[in-house]
Motif scaffolding. Structure first.
Motif, PDB file in Angstrom:
ATOM      1  N   ASP A  37      20.518  23.589  10.378  1.00  9.36           N
ATOM      2  CA  ASP A  37      20.071  22.198  10.300  1.00  9.36           C
ATOM      3  C   ASP A  37      21.111  21.357  11.026  1.00  9.36           C
TER       4      ASP A  37
ATOM      5  N   GLU B 162      12.311  28.450   9.280  1.00 11.57           N
ATOM      6  CA  GLU B 162      11.886  27.499  10.314  1.00 11.57           C
ATOM      7  C   GLU B 162      11.459  28.159  11.622  1.00 11.57           C
TER       8      GLU B 162
ATOM      9  N   TRP C 126      11.931  22.942   5.051  1.00 10.22           N
ATOM     10  CA  TRP C 126      13.240  23.611   5.160  1.00 10.22           C
ATOM     11  C   TRP C 126      14.390  22.615   5.316  1.00 10.22           C
ATOM     12  N   ASP C 127      14.087  21.367   5.734  1.00  7.31           N
ATOM     13  CA  ASP C 127      15.155  20.358   5.816  1.00  7.31           C
ATOM     14  C   ASP C 127      15.580  19.882   4.422  1.00  7.31           C
TER      15      ASP C 127
ATOM     16  N   ASP D 226      16.245  26.828   6.387  1.00 10.07           N
ATOM     17  CA  ASP D 226      16.592  26.230   7.681  1.00 10.07           C
ATOM     18  C   ASP D 226      17.857  26.944   8.142  1.00 10.07           C
TER      19      ASP D 226
HETATM   20 CA    CA Z   1      16.370  20.947   9.983  1.00 14.38          CA
END
Ligand code: CA
Ligand code: IPD
Ligand code: CA
Length: 272
Positions: A101, A80, A225-226, A98
């Motif tokens: 997060d 990210e 990436w989430d 990520d």
């Molecule tokens: Ca995220």
């Protein structure tokens, strides 16, 4: 045997086991960096009006990338904090990371955040890991082999009726442009379910659907990436992931609906 070895010993494909071992070690590395910085004063920079980045996001990303490159050099990386805002769909194998997060939670001392790492091949996840450092919970999935929380296999709920369902959602950073849609969806879903959570970390929301703590989750405008790791977790735990209309999901699509599968069509009706 540690939890990563317990899981990889149940993954009968040596290539997938190797990828999972590397992803697990990298996630624990990032998580311990974040845990170390939690509760200390932060360097907060703004990526947008309400979108933060802290020293922990950057340090976690550096640690994760170093760990992956040490274990399995030569695989492409999309992370990210170095990927830019509109990442393109990777060809072949790539890590999608990520490093933190739930940065807003982290910055406010709200202990609900995670590291998310997926290995994708032509944008399809083969391995997914979500690690929650404050809870020391490691969620892992391996395509075709299942999903685990620490050393135990996990599966989605069997909840059939929305009124018995605990679901989650999230709000996009450009909320001003999306407010009408977000409120319309909340108005539709809230009176029909048992309750809704907005805990602030999409990767964990997906891991919680996979492990049966939630029955469903939806959000718009997420990034690869989430969702890349959580998507695989949900599917390997027996759930279903799609866009709001029920079309097959891709981490490069802007909307996600994940559920225990049984409730999926009912959630689609509520959201569309
Ligand atoms: Ca995220
Ligand atoms: C955010 C979290 C949040 C979601 C946002 C994401 P970040 O990720 O997952 O729950 O609502 O849309 O961007 O910025 O903390 O990595
Ligand atoms: Ca992040």
């Amino acid at each position: 045997m540690n939890r990563i070895e317990t899981i990889t010993s149940q993954c009968d494909d040596a290539d997938l086991a190797r990828l999972l071992r590397a992803a697990g070690r990298a996630a624990l590395t990032g998580g311990s960096i974040i845990r170390e910085l939690y509760g200390k004063p932060h360097n907060i920079e703004m990526k947008g009006a309400i979108n933060l980045v802290t020293e922990a996001d950057l340090a976690s990303e550096t640690g994760i990338v170093a760990s992956l490159n040490e274990d399995l050099p030569g695989i492409a990386i999309m992370a990210e904090e170095s990927a830019g805002d509109s990442p393109s769909r990777p060809e072949g194998r790539s890590w999608i990371i990520d490093p933190l997060d739930g940065t807003t939670n982290f910055a406010h001392g709200f202990p609900f955040f995670a590291v998310s790492i997926a290995l994708v091949e032509d944008a399809v996840p083969l391995v997914g890991v979500v690690y929650c450092p404050m809870q020391d919970e490691l969620f892992c999935a391996c395509r075709g082999r299942g999903a685990w929380l620490n050393s135990d296999r996990i599966s989605v709920t069997a909840t059939r009726f929305p009124v018995e369902a605990l679901v989650a959602t999230g709000f996009p950073y450009d909320i001003h442009a999306r407010l009408d849609t977000v409120l319309r969806q909340l108005r539709s879903v809230l009176p029909k379910v048992r309750d809704i959570r907005r805990a602030g970390a999409a990767a964990i929301d997906l891991a919680y659907v996979a492990s049966g703590r939630l029955d469903g989750f939806w959000e718009m405008d997420l990034k690869p990436w989430d969702t890349a790791a959580g998507w695989l977790l949900v599917e390997e735990a027996g759930g279903r992931v799609s866009d709001f209309a029920g079309n097959p999901y891709s981490a490069f699509r802007p909307e996600i609906l994940a559920s225990n599968s049984v409730l999926h069509e009912q959630l689609i009706d509520m959201l569309t």
